[in-house]
Enzyme design. Structure first.
Site, PDB file in Angstrom:
ATOM      1  N   SER A 171      21.502  36.998  88.179  1.00 18.41           N
ATOM      2  CA  SER A 171      22.740  36.661  87.480  1.00 18.41           C
ATOM      3  C   SER A 171      23.488  37.943  87.180  1.00 18.41           C
ATOM      4  CB  SER A 171      22.429  35.940  86.163  1.00 18.41           C
ATOM      5  OG  SER A 171      23.594  35.813  85.363  1.00 18.41           O
ATOM      6  N   TYR A 220      18.219  35.940  77.401  1.00 19.76           N
ATOM      7  CA  TYR A 220      18.570  35.515  78.755  1.00 19.76           C
ATOM      8  C   TYR A 220      18.941  36.721  79.615  1.00 19.76           C
ATOM      9  CZ  TYR A 220      21.018  33.473  82.694  1.00 19.76           C
ATOM     10  OH  TYR A 220      21.414  33.151  83.961  1.00 19.76           O
TER      11      TYR A 220
END
Length: 252
Positions: free
Chosen positions: A138, A151
């Site tokens: 990501s 995260y």
């Protein structure tokens, strides 16, 4: 005549994973589609006459991963391409207000899950002298933002693991790549906000995000390169994004 390649996709029941399954099938591959929810995968397998093996798999369970991937049927082994896609975000609160159970779920899925599956597949690839691991990271692994502490840390770990894995297999003939998507409209935000559809919709309001198919197109492009070419990593944004929180939102 060479056999069609066998591709293992984790997190294959929805979003980027499902799009990757479809994209590889369109190229004639056989696909092991692994996910915890297999009802969608069973339907997919029924549509593709032996080209899809639905595999009920929780990547967090190392023993289950080793057992499942160690006993694949002959027509779905060995694994030529592994797409480590299973992952999730949970919550968007400051660290001191987080639910620690959310930390565990992200760490266990995004980091340990990727290691569990890679650890089960890589030895065979190295032994055969061929194979390709494509990790879905990501843009959050390249920067950090408020409410995304854990995260972002898990996706930064994916980037470090990918680089280290590439060094570990150097000279073996195995490729290691990473794809880092920016804003993609999937079930990702619904999961993050624990089913709050209104909060999820607000993430994409006024922008045209990437679609899961856009990332699947990049994954299959990476996998389709000549044997001597390794696409090490790719960062993919929608036009309306230039970084985390850097979003051009249209009014009206």
């Amino acid at each position: 005549m060479a056999h069609p390649p066998v591709v293992l996709v984790t997190g294959a029941s929805s979003g980027i994973g499902r799009a990757c399954v479809d994209a590889f099938l369109a190229q004639g591959a056989r696909v092991v589609a692994a996910a915890r929810r297999t009802d969608r995968l069973d339907e997919l397998a029924a549509q593709h006459d032996g080209a899809v093996l639905p595999l009920a798999l929780d990547v967090r369970d190392r023993d289950a991963v080793n057992a499942a991937l160690g006993s694949l049927p002959e027509n779905f082994s060995p694994i030529d391409v592994l797409v480590n896609n299973a992952g999730l975000a949970r919550g968007r609160t400051p660290l001191h207000e987080d639910d620690p159970d959310d930390w565990d779920q992200m760490l266990d899925t995004n980091v340990r899950g990727l290691l569990n599956v890679s650890g089960a597949v890589l030895p065979g690839m190295v032994e055969r002298g061929s194979g390709h691991v494509i990790n879905v990271g990501s843009n959050a692994g390249r920067e950090v933002y408020p409410g995304g502490t854990v995260y972002c840390a898990t996706k930064a770990a994916v980037e470090r693991i990918t680089r280290g894995m590439r060094m570990d297999v150097l000279g073996s003939g195995v490729k290691v790549s990473e794809v880092d998507p920016g804003m993609v409209e999937t079930e990702f935000s619904v999961v993050r906000f624990h089913g709050d559809q209104q909060a999820a919709d607000a993430v994409y309001e006024g922008v045209t995000p990437l679609a899961a198919q856009d990332i699947a197109n990049v994954v299959t492009w990476i996998a389709g390169q000549p044997p001597h070419v390794v696409i090490a990593d790719v960062l993919v944004y929608p036009l309306d994004q230039a970084g985390t929180g850097k979003i051009a939102r249209r009014k009206g």
